[in-house]
Design a protein around this motif. Structure first.
Motif, PDB file in Angstrom:
ATOM      1  N   ALA A   1       0.830  -1.207   0.000  1.00 36.84           N
ATOM      2  CA  ALA A   1       0.000   0.000   0.000  1.00 36.84           C
ATOM      3  C   ALA A   1       0.863   1.255   0.000  1.00 36.84           C
ATOM      4  N   ALA A   2       1.922   1.267   0.812  1.00 36.54           N
ATOM      5  CA  ALA A   2       2.783   2.446   0.914  1.00 36.54           C
ATOM      6  C   ALA A   2       3.550   2.703  -0.383  1.00 36.54           C
ATOM      7  N   ILE A   3       4.121   1.655  -0.969  1.00 37.13           N
ATOM      8  CA  ILE A   3       4.882   1.818  -2.208  1.00 37.13           C
ATOM      9  C   ILE A   3       3.955   2.191  -3.362  1.00 37.13           C
ATOM     10  N   SER A   4       2.774   1.583  -3.393  1.00 39.22           N
ATOM     11  CA  SER A   4       1.797   1.944  -4.429  1.00 39.22           C
ATOM     12  C   SER A   4       1.503   3.434  -4.378  1.00 39.22           C
ATOM     13  N   GLY A   5       1.257   3.952  -3.177  1.00 35.79           N
ATOM     14  CA  GLY A   5       0.994   5.382  -3.032  1.00 35.79           C
ATOM     15  C   GLY A   5       2.197   6.229  -3.388  1.00 35.79           C
ATOM     16  N   ALA A   6       3.378   5.766  -2.994  1.00 34.61           N
ATOM     17  CA  ALA A   6       4.596   6.542  -3.243  1.00 34.61           C
ATOM     18  C   ALA A   6       4.848   6.736  -4.728  1.00 34.61           C
ATOM     19  N   TYR A   7       4.461   5.757  -5.546  1.00 34.72           N
ATOM     20  CA  TYR A   7       4.722   5.852  -6.984  1.00 34.72           C
ATOM     21  C   TYR A   7       3.606   6.553  -7.748  1.00 34.72           C
ATOM     22  N   VAL A   8       2.506   6.884  -7.079  1.00 29.29           N
ATOM     23  CA  VAL A   8       1.494   7.711  -7.730  1.00 29.29           C
ATOM     24  C   VAL A   8       2.095   9.069  -8.077  1.00 29.29           C
ATOM     25  N   GLY A   9       2.775   9.678  -7.110  1.00 24.72           N
ATOM     26  CA  GLY A   9       3.387  10.982  -7.335  1.00 24.72           C
ATOM     27  C   GLY A   9       4.628  10.910  -8.194  1.00 24.72           C
ATOM     28  N   ASP A  10       5.414   9.829  -8.030  1.00 27.40           N
ATOM     29  CA  ASP A  10       6.610   9.689  -8.853  1.00 27.40           C
ATOM     30  C   ASP A  10       6.233   9.627 -10.326  1.00 27.40           C
TER      31      ASP A  10
ATOM     32  N   GLY B   1       5.705   1.433 -18.353  1.00 27.40           N
ATOM     33  CA  GLY B   1       6.675   0.345 -18.384  1.00 27.40           C
ATOM     34  C   GLY B   1       7.984   0.665 -17.699  1.00 27.40           C
ATOM     35  N   GLY B   2       8.290   1.966 -17.535  1.00 22.16           N
ATOM     36  CA  GLY B   2       9.568   2.366 -16.969  1.00 22.16           C
ATOM     37  C   GLY B   2       9.500   2.733 -15.503  1.00 22.16           C
ATOM     38  N   THR B   3       8.913   3.891 -15.209  1.00 20.14           N
ATOM     39  CA  THR B   3       8.866   4.383 -13.821  1.00 20.14           C
ATOM     40  C   THR B   3       8.185   3.395 -12.889  1.00 20.14           C
ATOM     41  N   VAL B   4       7.014   2.910 -13.282  1.00 18.40           N
ATOM     42  CA  VAL B   4       6.187   2.096 -12.381  1.00 18.40           C
ATOM     43  C   VAL B   4       6.818   0.740 -12.085  1.00 18.40           C
ATOM     44  N   THR B   5       7.581   0.180 -13.017  1.00 19.84           N
ATOM     45  CA  THR B   5       8.125  -1.164 -12.795  1.00 19.84           C
ATOM     46  C   THR B   5       9.447  -1.162 -12.028  1.00 19.84           C
ATOM     47  N   THR B   6      10.003   0.015 -11.745  1.00 18.62           N
ATOM     48  CA  THR B   6      11.305   0.062 -11.061  1.00 18.62           C
ATOM     49  C   THR B   6      11.309  -0.667  -9.714  1.00 18.62           C
ATOM     50  N   PRO B   7      10.336  -0.431  -8.796  1.00 18.60           N
ATOM     51  CA  PRO B   7      10.393  -1.132  -7.508  1.00 18.60           C
ATOM     52  C   PRO B   7       9.932  -2.584  -7.582  1.00 18.60           C
ATOM     53  N   MET B   8       9.522  -3.036  -8.773  1.00 17.63           N
ATOM     54  CA  MET B   8       9.039  -4.406  -8.925  1.00 17.63           C
ATOM     55  C   MET B   8      10.172  -5.379  -9.217  1.00 17.63           C
ATOM     56  N   ILE B   9      11.362  -4.847  -9.513  1.00 17.79           N
ATOM     57  CA  ILE B   9      12.513  -5.684  -9.856  1.00 17.79           C
ATOM     58  C   ILE B   9      13.532  -5.586  -8.724  1.00 17.79           C
ATOM     59  N   PRO B  10      13.916  -6.708  -8.114  1.00 19.33           N
ATOM     60  CA  PRO B  10      14.706  -6.681  -6.869  1.00 19.33           C
ATOM     61  C   PRO B  10      16.034  -5.959  -6.957  1.00 19.33           C
TER      62      PRO B  10
END
Length: 471
Positions: free
Chosen positions: A155-164, A401-410
């Motif tokens: 939930a926190a990371i999802s929200g954090a990337y809304v603004g990013d 495909g770029g910004t949003v997927t960054t925290p999805m890859i370890p």
């Protein structure tokens, strides 16, 4: 003249499988640090580069270029580590946790965490800064309510990337608009078609999941945590001032690095003024983090953290990952893969998918959002021109495909930072990044359905797009 060549897809596949095998065996079979595995990967890629005809100095320049692209993230990691340590020592984060536990309904906490982090990131334009402040507080509140850490982190990371992804203050938003030759406000408006439904659905999902938990035990735990915090820290509205100052300055579009350091120094001041810390111990919290001696095991885990030293292994991993990405780019791996995607993208659906895949590849092989944005925008841009598709669709797909997927890859800077800062591994929080999954799904749906593609763009004789309005 020295001859070099691009690798074939078969060679790239073999190389990728070999790198994954090295990481898997080193980490999961031998129990070695992942940093050692990445150093091994460096030499494998260098050997492959020599096989393709590249000189060592070219490969070394690739490493340096890759690391240089991520220096912003490394600087922020250092600042956030210092800020977390001093804000723990100064009682700022404990007060945010105390306030959250006292006013929040446990059943509504998950959507509230998503919304709070979304608002913070929209106001500041930084996902790292949001996770390092509001995100840590949300993890503490969620633990007080006995909620699964991976779910709270999602939930926190999802929200954090809304603004990013959406904020005009975000460097990735500005960079994407610039790389795609799109007006910044027009770019943001285009993304709203994807982000608004993604936000609404994600918020509803977090609400429904939150309502499904038994919160009776969590309420009792929350009270115990509040009591323990009140014993060890000063409680008062003025303890929140450093957080408000940092958010306010970031909203004024001041640079993140000095602003976060100012917040860290305010934490030092608060530790001396309100927590009876000595000058030396208060400043030491910037480097070594916070330490409290308590019998409450929960607080030991929650509050004894932070400091620049807590980020050193993360910084090394980011440097190694970025260097590996620079190596891969220098020997033409990204170019070879994206050339294939470019020729394959002959329909609007394939075009959107190829843009997002280019972004994901940029993250996976380059280790940073900046690499993914450059890769996705430059490789597929010509296809949008040839098919007469508005560049606002390109910029929207690049962010998806770029910004949003960054925290999805370890192994990206975002994945490493989020996992370390919030204390939850990437693979554990990945299933709960509902905003991210929804953005990918909705953007792909629009591409194949041909929805919200706007009017075709006109280009001049040299292929330059005509300026777009913000409408």
């Amino acid at each position: 003249m020295h001859k070099t060549r691009l690798p074939s897809l078969t060679e790239i596949l073999i190389l990728t499988l070999l790198l994954l095998a090295i990481i898997f065996v080193a980490v999961h079979q031998l129990g070695l640090p992942i940093q050692l595995a990445f150093i091994g990967c460096w030499f494998v890629v260098m050997g492959f580069g020599k096989y393709l005809g590249y000189h060592y100095h070219h490969l070394q320049k690739g490493v340096i270029a890759g690391v240089t692209q991520g220096m912003d993230a490394i600087m922020i990691l250092i600042a956030v580590g210092a800020l977390i340590g001093s804000w723990m020592a100064g009682g700022i984060v404990p007060n945010i946790i105390y306030l959250g536990l006292s006013v929040m309904d446990p059943a509504l906490f998950l959507p509230a965490a998503f919304i709070i982090c979304a608002i913070t990131s929209l106001a500041t334009g930084t996902s790292f800064g949001t996770a390092g402040t509001a995100g840590i507080a949300m993890m503490g509140i969620g633990a007080g309510f006995d909620l699964p850490p991976a779910l709270v982190a999602g939930a926190a990371i999802s929200g954090a990337y809304v603004g990013d992804k959406l904020s005009p203050l975000s460097d990735t938003t500005v960079m994407t608009a610039s790389m795609c030759q799109v007006n910044l406000i027009a770019h943001i408006k285009s993304m709203l078609y994807v982000s608004v439904p993604a936000c609404i659905i994600a918020c509803i999902a977090f609400l429904l999941v939150g309502l499904g938990f038994d919160h009776d035990g969590g309420t009792g735990t929350a009270q115990q945590v509040m009591d323990a915090i009140a014993v060890h820290y000063t409680i008062g509205w003025y303890m929140l001032l450093p957080a408000l100052i940092v958010i306010g300055l970031l909203m004024m579009r001041l640079p993140s690095f000095p602003v976060i350091w100012l917040g860290a120094l305010l934490g030092v001041l608060w530790a001396m003024l309100f927590e009876q810390a000595s000058l030396v111990s208060a400043f030491d919290s910037l480097y070594n983090g916070n330490f409290i001696d308590t019998d409450v095991e929960f607080l030991q885990i929650l509050l004894n953290r932070g400091g620049i030293t807590s980020m050193l292994s993360v910084i090394l991993l980011v440097i190694l990952a970025l260097g590996l990405g620079g190596l891969m780019e220098s020997i033409g791996v990204l170019t070879a893969v994206c050339n294939v995607l470019q020729h394959w993208a002959t329909t609007t659906g394939r075009l959107g998918l190829s843009t997002m895949l280019s972004g994901i590849l940029g993250n996976a092989l380059g280790g940073a959002a900046y690499v993914s944005i450059m890769t996705a925008s430059t490789i597929t841009s010509r296809n949008y021109e040839q098919m007469g598709i508005d560049k606002r669709v390109l910029s929207r797909n690049v962010e998806s495909g770029g910004t949003v997927t960054t925290p999805m890859i370890p192994w990206t800077d975002g994945g490493i930072f989020m996992a370390t800062t919030l204390g939850v591994s990437t693979l554990n929080y990945l299933p709960f990044l509902w905003y991210h999954w929804l953005v990918l799904g909705i953007a792909l749906l629009y591409s194949y359905a041909g929805w919200y593609h706007f009017a075709p763009v006109e280009y001049d004789a040299e292929g330059t797009p005509q300026p777009q309005s913000a409408s």
